[in-house]
Design a protein around this motif. Sequence first.
Motif, PDB file in Angstrom:
ATOM      1  N   ILE A  97      16.087  -0.272   4.007  1.00 49.84           N
ATOM      2  CA  ILE A  97      15.372  -0.331   2.893  1.00 49.84           C
ATOM      3  C   ILE A  97      16.193  -0.020   1.807  1.00 49.84           C
ATOM      4  N   GLY A  98      16.951   1.177   1.893  1.00 49.89           N
ATOM      5  CA  GLY A  98      18.006   1.832   0.895  1.00 49.89           C
ATOM      6  C   GLY A  98      18.915   0.691   0.457  1.00 49.89           C
ATOM      7  N   MET A  99      19.418   0.035   1.549  1.00 49.90           N
ATOM      8  CA  MET A  99      20.161  -1.052   1.140  1.00 49.90           C
ATOM      9  C   MET A  99      19.722  -2.291   0.430  1.00 49.90           C
ATOM     10  N   THR A 100      18.505  -2.889   0.974  1.00 45.57           N
ATOM     11  CA  THR A 100      18.043  -3.981   0.517  1.00 45.57           C
ATOM     12  C   THR A 100      16.747  -4.052  -0.179  1.00 45.57           C
ATOM     13  N   GLY A 101      16.170  -2.867  -0.363  1.00 45.31           N
ATOM     14  CA  GLY A 101      14.939  -2.545  -1.109  1.00 45.31           C
ATOM     15  C   GLY A 101      13.701  -2.691  -0.345  1.00 45.31           C
ATOM     16  N   LEU A 102      12.478  -2.648  -0.845  1.00 45.31           N
ATOM     17  CA  LEU A 102      11.234  -2.436   0.280  1.00 45.31           C
ATOM     18  C   LEU A 102      10.685  -3.936   0.624  1.00 45.31           C
ATOM     19  N   GLY A 103      10.889  -4.894  -0.020  1.00 48.14           N
ATOM     20  CA  GLY A 103      10.639  -6.507   0.252  1.00 48.14           C
ATOM     21  C   GLY A 103       9.018  -6.424  -0.020  1.00 48.14           C
ATOM     22  N   TRP A 104       8.507  -7.477   0.002  1.00 45.44           N
ATOM     23  CA  TRP A 104       7.017  -7.654  -0.182  1.00 45.44           C
ATOM     24  C   TRP A 104       6.115  -6.934   0.678  1.00 45.44           C
ATOM     25  N   PHE A 105       6.062  -7.015   1.905  1.00 49.52           N
ATOM     26  CA  PHE A 105       5.361  -6.155   2.774  1.00 49.52           C
ATOM     27  C   PHE A 105       5.627  -4.431   2.476  1.00 49.52           C
ATOM     28  N   GLY A 106       6.739  -4.240   2.258  1.00 49.02           N
ATOM     29  CA  GLY A 106       6.871  -2.637   2.007  1.00 49.02           C
ATOM     30  C   GLY A 106       6.661  -2.250   0.776  1.00 49.02           C
ATOM     31  N   THR A 107       6.582  -3.089  -0.099  1.00 51.73           N
ATOM     32  CA  THR A 107       6.028  -2.749  -1.598  1.00 51.73           C
ATOM     33  C   THR A 107       4.618  -2.662  -1.417  1.00 51.73           C
ATOM     34  N   GLY A 108       3.888  -3.611  -0.695  1.00 56.48           N
ATOM     35  CA  GLY A 108       2.333  -3.530  -0.461  1.00 56.48           C
ATOM     36  C   GLY A 108       1.916  -2.333   0.435  1.00 56.48           C
ATOM     37  N   ALA A 109       2.756  -1.940   1.250  1.00 55.91           N
ATOM     38  CA  ALA A 109       2.446  -0.897   1.956  1.00 55.91           C
ATOM     39  C   ALA A 109       2.455   0.393   1.269  1.00 55.91           C
ATOM     40  N   VAL A 110       3.644   0.661   0.566  1.00 60.00           N
ATOM     41  CA  VAL A 110       3.967   1.789  -0.454  1.00 60.00           C
ATOM     42  C   VAL A 110       2.882   2.100  -1.289  1.00 60.00           C
ATOM     43  N   ALA A 111       2.620   0.832  -2.225  1.00 56.53           N
ATOM     44  CA  ALA A 111       1.688   1.005  -3.230  1.00 56.53           C
ATOM     45  C   ALA A 111       0.424   1.033  -2.529  1.00 56.53           C
ATOM     46  N   GLY A 112      -0.111   0.743  -1.616  1.00 56.01           N
ATOM     47  CA  GLY A 112      -1.399   0.906  -0.690  1.00 56.01           C
ATOM     48  C   GLY A 112      -1.474   2.596  -0.576  1.00 56.01           C
ATOM     49  N   ALA A 113      -0.383   3.021   0.007  1.00 58.69           N
ATOM     50  CA  ALA A 113      -0.206   4.623   0.266  1.00 58.69           C
ATOM     51  C   ALA A 113      -0.471   5.208  -0.946  1.00 58.69           C
ATOM     52  N   GLY A 114       0.126   4.926  -1.917  1.00 54.05           N
ATOM     53  CA  GLY A 114       0.202   5.737  -3.304  1.00 54.05           C
ATOM     54  C   GLY A 114      -1.017   5.671  -3.845  1.00 54.05           C
ATOM     55  N   SER A 115      -1.577   4.359  -3.591  1.00 51.98           N
ATOM     56  CA  SER A 115      -2.918   4.202  -4.312  1.00 51.98           C
ATOM     57  C   SER A 115      -4.036   5.109  -3.593  1.00 51.98           C
ATOM     58  N   THR A 116      -3.787   5.221  -2.230  1.00 49.61           N
ATOM     59  CA  THR A 116      -4.998   6.047  -1.577  1.00 49.61           C
ATOM     60  C   THR A 116      -4.877   7.574  -1.928  1.00 49.61           C
ATOM     61  N   VAL A 117      -3.534   7.972  -2.093  1.00 55.33           N
ATOM     62  CA  VAL A 117      -3.416   9.331  -2.864  1.00 55.33           C
ATOM     63  C   VAL A 117      -3.846   9.285  -4.140  1.00 55.33           C
ATOM     64  N   GLY A 118      -3.622   8.432  -4.839  1.00 57.19           N
ATOM     65  CA  GLY A 118      -4.165   8.418  -6.025  1.00 57.19           C
ATOM     66  C   GLY A 118      -5.689   8.653  -6.097  1.00 57.19           C
ATOM     67  N   TRP A 119      -6.362   7.756  -5.238  1.00 56.31           N
ATOM     68  CA  TRP A 119      -7.816   8.036  -5.092  1.00 56.31           C
ATOM     69  C   TRP A 119      -8.314   9.529  -4.823  1.00 56.31           C
ATOM     70  N   MET A 120      -7.610   9.933  -3.621  1.00 60.38           N
ATOM     71  CA  MET A 120      -7.884  11.147  -3.419  1.00 60.38           C
ATOM     72  C   MET A 120      -7.735  12.312  -4.652  1.00 60.38           C
ATOM     73  N   VAL A 121      -6.810  12.067  -5.512  1.00 58.53           N
ATOM     74  CA  VAL A 121      -6.316  12.819  -6.583  1.00 58.53           C
ATOM     75  C   VAL A 121      -7.308  12.703  -7.534  1.00 58.53           C
ATOM     76  N   SER A 122      -8.004  11.354  -7.633  1.00 55.26           N
ATOM     77  CA  SER A 122      -8.940  11.037  -8.629  1.00 55.26           C
ATOM     78  C   SER A 122     -10.054  11.947  -8.568  1.00 55.26           C
TER      79      SER A 122
END
Length: 135
Positions: A97-122
């Motif tokens: 991930i550090g060398m090539t970036g997240l990719g489409w699946f990684g971006t979706g997974a990380v965004a989903g996890a961040g949105s879930t944390v955002g929902w809990m914080v909301s």
Amino acid sequence: MKVHLSSPASFLHHPEQHRLTADTNRKNMEEEICKYIVMGAGGVATVALTPALLAALGFTTTGIAAGSIAAKMMSSFTVFYGGGIPAGGLVATLQSIGMTGLGWFGTGAVAGAGSTVGWMVSKICNVNVTVQDNP
């Protein structure tokens, strides 16, 4: 929440009740808007910060940085696995991930996890504080 349904002309007989209902609806809409803003911000922030965090840990585009936390992880995992880093393991995945970036699946997974944390914080958007004088 208790919902009271009434005829369109009933607010003429009970204007105070109509005003309270409108205030409640506006408050609910504001809470929903706040929730979606915080969820979106959580998703965007995690996607933006994940590569920066990995680079700070030492998983860079040119390899693992000497003396970094990533180097210490690699050393520990090498000892644990008896002289090598397994393909698909934690260190290998983070370096990829550090060398090539997240990719489409990684971006979706990380965004989903961040949105879930955002929902809990909301949930802070729905907190009401009432101060009452002691009798």
